[in-house]
Scaffold this motif. Structure first.
Motif, PDB file in Angstrom:
ATOM      1  N   GLY A  82     116.517-102.566  28.444  1.00 47.76           N
ATOM      2  CA  GLY A  82     115.546-103.083  28.208  1.00 47.76           C
ATOM      3  C   GLY A  82     113.814-102.415  28.194  1.00 47.76           C
ATOM      4  O   GLY A  82     113.286-102.794  27.477  1.00 47.76           O
ATOM      5  N   GLN A  83     113.673-102.196  29.752  1.00 47.49           N
ATOM      6  CA  GLN A  83     112.333-101.480  29.822  1.00 47.49           C
ATOM      7  C   GLN A  83     112.418 -99.820  28.943  1.00 47.49           C
ATOM      8  O   GLN A  83     111.235-100.107  28.327  1.00 47.49           O
ATOM      9  N   ILE A  84     113.193 -99.667  29.063  1.00 46.12           N
ATOM     10  CA  ILE A  84     113.484 -98.284  27.996  1.00 46.12           C
ATOM     11  C   ILE A  84     112.873 -98.671  26.480  1.00 46.12           C
ATOM     12  O   ILE A  84     111.968 -98.607  25.347  1.00 46.12           O
ATOM     13  N   LEU A  85     113.579 -99.314  26.006  1.00 48.04           N
ATOM     14  CA  LEU A  85     113.648-100.398  24.480  1.00 48.04           C
ATOM     15  C   LEU A  85     112.290-100.499  24.814  1.00 48.04           C
ATOM     16  O   LEU A  85     111.337-100.420  23.234  1.00 48.04           O
ATOM     17  N   ALA A  86     111.322-101.002  25.404  1.00 50.96           N
ATOM     18  CA  ALA A  86     110.313-101.634  24.990  1.00 50.96           C
ATOM     19  C   ALA A  86     109.224-100.568  25.167  1.00 50.96           C
ATOM     20  O   ALA A  86     108.426-100.465  24.228  1.00 50.96           O
ATOM     21  N   ALA A  87     109.680 -99.243  26.022  1.00 51.64           N
ATOM     22  CA  ALA A  87     108.351 -97.821  25.774  1.00 51.64           C
ATOM     23  C   ALA A  87     108.973 -97.509  24.925  1.00 51.64           C
ATOM     24  O   ALA A  87     108.247 -97.024  23.876  1.00 51.64           O
ATOM     25  N   LEU A  88     109.598 -97.486  24.107  1.00 56.14           N
ATOM     26  CA  LEU A  88     110.201 -97.283  23.113  1.00 56.14           C
ATOM     27  C   LEU A  88     109.903 -97.645  21.734  1.00 56.14           C
ATOM     28  O   LEU A  88     109.054 -96.978  20.725  1.00 56.14           O
ATOM     29  N   ARG A  89     109.952 -98.994  22.015  1.00 51.90           N
ATOM     30  CA  ARG A  89     109.270 -99.610  20.470  1.00 51.90           C
ATOM     31  C   ARG A  89     107.290 -99.366  20.827  1.00 51.90           C
ATOM     32  O   ARG A  89     106.791 -99.375  19.578  1.00 51.90           O
ATOM     33  N   THR A  90     107.093 -99.277  21.956  1.00 51.32           N
ATOM     34  CA  THR A  90     105.753 -99.160  22.060  1.00 51.32           C
ATOM     35  C   THR A  90     105.029 -97.863  21.390  1.00 51.32           C
ATOM     36  O   THR A  90     104.073 -97.858  20.842  1.00 51.32           O
ATOM     37  N   ALA A  91     106.007 -96.734  21.908  1.00 49.34           N
ATOM     38  CA  ALA A  91     106.416 -95.255  21.238  1.00 49.34           C
ATOM     39  C   ALA A  91     106.205 -95.241  19.433  1.00 49.34           C
ATOM     40  O   ALA A  91     105.545 -94.545  19.134  1.00 49.34           O
ATOM     41  N   LEU A  92     107.034 -95.944  18.964  1.00 52.65           N
ATOM     42  CA  LEU A  92     107.215 -96.233  17.429  1.00 52.65           C
ATOM     43  C   LEU A  92     105.415 -96.769  17.159  1.00 52.65           C
ATOM     44  O   LEU A  92     105.310 -96.080  15.784  1.00 52.65           O
ATOM     45  N   THR A 117     122.318 -92.595  29.666  1.00 53.06           N
ATOM     46  CA  THR A 117     123.243 -93.913  28.812  1.00 53.06           C
ATOM     47  C   THR A 117     122.271 -95.009  28.556  1.00 53.06           C
ATOM     48  O   THR A 117     121.997 -95.201  27.458  1.00 53.06           O
ATOM     49  N   PRO A 118     121.151 -95.416  29.352  1.00 52.54           N
ATOM     50  CA  PRO A 118     120.157 -96.356  28.740  1.00 52.54           C
ATOM     51  C   PRO A 118     119.461 -95.955  27.641  1.00 52.54           C
ATOM     52  O   PRO A 118     119.312 -96.651  26.675  1.00 52.54           O
ATOM     53  N   VAL A 119     119.385 -94.957  27.906  1.00 52.63           N
ATOM     54  CA  VAL A 119     118.419 -94.572  26.573  1.00 52.63           C
ATOM     55  C   VAL A 119     119.151 -93.948  25.235  1.00 52.63           C
ATOM     56  O   VAL A 119     118.476 -94.549  24.069  1.00 52.63           O
ATOM     57  N   ARG A 120     120.620 -93.715  25.345  1.00 55.25           N
ATOM     58  CA  ARG A 120     121.182 -93.504  23.609  1.00 55.25           C
ATOM     59  C   ARG A 120     121.582 -95.179  24.177  1.00 55.25           C
ATOM     60  O   ARG A 120     121.403 -95.305  22.264  1.00 55.25           O
ATOM     61  N   GLU A 121     121.567 -96.004  24.866  1.00 53.35           N
ATOM     62  CA  GLU A 121     122.067 -97.623  24.269  1.00 53.35           C
ATOM     63  C   GLU A 121     120.358 -98.348  23.588  1.00 53.35           C
ATOM     64  O   GLU A 121     120.561 -98.674  22.509  1.00 53.35           O
ATOM     65  N   ALA A 122     119.535 -97.737  23.813  1.00 51.99           N
ATOM     66  CA  ALA A 122     118.530 -98.827  23.285  1.00 51.99           C
ATOM     67  C   ALA A 122     118.068 -97.982  21.722  1.00 51.99           C
ATOM     68  O   ALA A 122     117.501 -98.195  21.116  1.00 51.99           O
ATOM     69  N   MET A 123     118.646 -96.467  21.949  1.00 51.68           N
ATOM     70  CA  MET A 123     118.519 -95.633  20.848  1.00 51.68           C
ATOM     71  C   MET A 123     119.374 -96.947  19.550  1.00 51.68           C
ATOM     72  O   MET A 123     118.730 -96.101  18.080  1.00 51.68           O
ATOM     73  N   GLN A 124     120.024 -97.179  19.999  1.00 53.72           N
ATOM     74  CA  GLN A 124     121.194 -97.484  19.248  1.00 53.72           C
ATOM     75  C   GLN A 124     120.730 -99.186  18.844  1.00 53.72           C
ATOM     76  O   GLN A 124     121.371 -98.940  17.624  1.00 53.72           O
ATOM     77  N   GLN A 125     120.071 -99.745  19.925  1.00 54.00           N
ATOM     78  CA  GLN A 125     119.270-100.239  18.975  1.00 54.00           C
ATOM     79  C   GLN A 125     117.924-100.724  18.125  1.00 54.00           C
ATOM     80  O   GLN A 125     118.428-101.536  17.115  1.00 54.00           O
ATOM     81  N   LEU A 126     117.836 -99.427  18.099  1.00 55.79           N
ATOM     82  CA  LEU A 126     116.222 -99.426  17.428  1.00 55.79           C
ATOM     83  C   LEU A 126     117.213 -99.189  15.923  1.00 55.79           C
ATOM     84  O   LEU A 126     116.924 -98.760  15.121  1.00 55.79           O
ATOM     85  N   THR A 127     118.515 -98.197  16.276  1.00 59.14           N
ATOM     86  CA  THR A 127     119.151 -98.113  15.036  1.00 59.14           C
ATOM     87  C   THR A 127     119.427 -99.194  14.145  1.00 59.14           C
ATOM     88  O   THR A 127     119.522 -99.238  12.849  1.00 59.14           O
ATOM     89  N   LEU A 128     119.638-100.389  14.545  1.00 56.88           N
ATOM     90  CA  LEU A 128     120.421-101.581  14.033  1.00 56.88           C
ATOM     91  C   LEU A 128     119.077-102.350  13.689  1.00 56.88           C
ATOM     92  O   LEU A 128     119.580-102.577  12.914  1.00 56.88           O
ATOM     93  N   GLU A 129     117.251-101.854  14.398  1.00 54.31           N
ATOM     94  CA  GLU A 129     117.233-102.464  13.890  1.00 54.31           C
ATOM     95  C   GLU A 129     116.293-101.498  12.456  1.00 54.31           C
ATOM     96  O   GLU A 129     115.073-102.241  12.039  1.00 54.31           O
TER      97      GLU A 129
END
Length: 295
Positions: A82-92, A117-129
């Motif tokens: 969740g934190q990696i996903l939030a950080a990547l969203r911010t970076a976007l 692993t958590p980075v890959r999963e976060a990026m997969q979520q961003l793919t869905l978005e």
């Protein structure tokens, strides 16, 4: 109330090593994420597919990537993904993850000091978005978005949010609107800081609270997704293109709207929400910068 950017989790610039790979960040999680942290069963990493298909999903290729200047979040083990996903969203939103560039999970993982692993999963979520797309054997490419897409997002947001706000203006008592004053003032403080990321987060919080008065969770979820997408920068827009003055002007639209809602002045409310979304759609359709409106 035009879109800003989301709160930065930290600062810092990654050094680069041989073959253009980003050097590992200095911050490290005390221990690698557990199965509970990543939400995956133990041994799942060993069972992942191999070959071209597996590499495409994992983003294993790390060569020839641009130097990374992502903020370095203070990652906690309790919710790594969740934190990696939030950080990547911010970076976007800030443009640290640049449209058209390809990033691999291992390099990003080194930057954040976690496993891939958590980075890959976060990026997969961003793919869905719709924020990134898989590039086989390389990683994930940040989707390039043009003015037309931004104009379409503004139009859809207007179709959803304007009727709801006008209905709420006629039915919600002044006392309920007054409870949202701290959120409106928070957007002004965030805008005054000049941080697009912080402003974007407070902007979404205010809108979520307003639409939440309708009592429709699906509405809030869909509106938030559209709002987030409208905050991603478009092709050719420079990071930080919207300055402090513009952010402050947007934030004051929140307080003006809230004042009109508390006063029950439907004409002013109608003017603020109607003219805002019409202006955003028209400007972005002509090639304006990313950002959308905050109303």
């Amino acid at each position: 109330m035009k879109q800003g950017t989301q709160g930065s989790a930290g600062t810092g610039t990654a050094a680069t090593g041989p073959a253009g790979e980003a050097a590992p960040g200095r911050f490290r999680v005390p221990a690698q994420p557990t199965a509970q942290d990543t939400g995956r069963p133990r041994g799942a990493e060993r069972d992942r597919p191999h070959g071209a298909e597996g590499a495409a999903a994992r983003g294993e290729h790390t060569h020839g990537e641009p130097a990374l200047t992502l903020p370095r979040p203070a990652v906690q083990r309790s919710s790594v993904r969740g934190q990696i996903l939030a950080a990547l969203r911010t970076a976007l939103v800030t443009g640290d993850l640049r449209p058209g560039e390809v990033y691999s999970a291992p390099v990003l993982a080194e930057r954040f000091g976690v496993s891939a692993t958590p980075v890959r999963e976060a990026m997969q979520q961003l793919t869905l978005e719709g924020a990134v797309e898989v590039v086989p054997n390389r990683g994930f490419r940040v989707v390039e978005r043009g003015a037309r897409e931004l104009a379409e997002l503004a139009e859809v947001r207007a179709l959803i949010e304007v009727p709801v706000m006008l209905r709420l203006a006629r039915t919600v008592p002044a006392a309920r609107w007054a409870e949202l004053r701290p959120l409106a003032e928070a957007t002004v403080r965030a805008a005054s800081s000049g941080c697009r990321a912080t402003y974007a987060e407070s902007d979404r919080a205010f809108h979520g609270a307003v639409l939440g008065l309708a009592g429709n969770e699906q509405l809030v979820r869909i509106a938030e997704d559209l709002h987030r997408r409208a905050q991603w920068p478009s092709v050719g827009s420079a990071p930080g293109a919207r300055g402090r003055v513009e952010l402050v002007a947007d934030a004051h639209e929140h307080t003006a709207l809230l004042d009109a809602l508390i006063a029950g002045d439907l004409d002013v409310v109608r003017s603020l929400v109607g003219e805002h979304f019409t202006g955003v759609s028209r400007t972005e359709g002509l090639g304006g910068t990313a950002g959308g409106g905050g109303l």
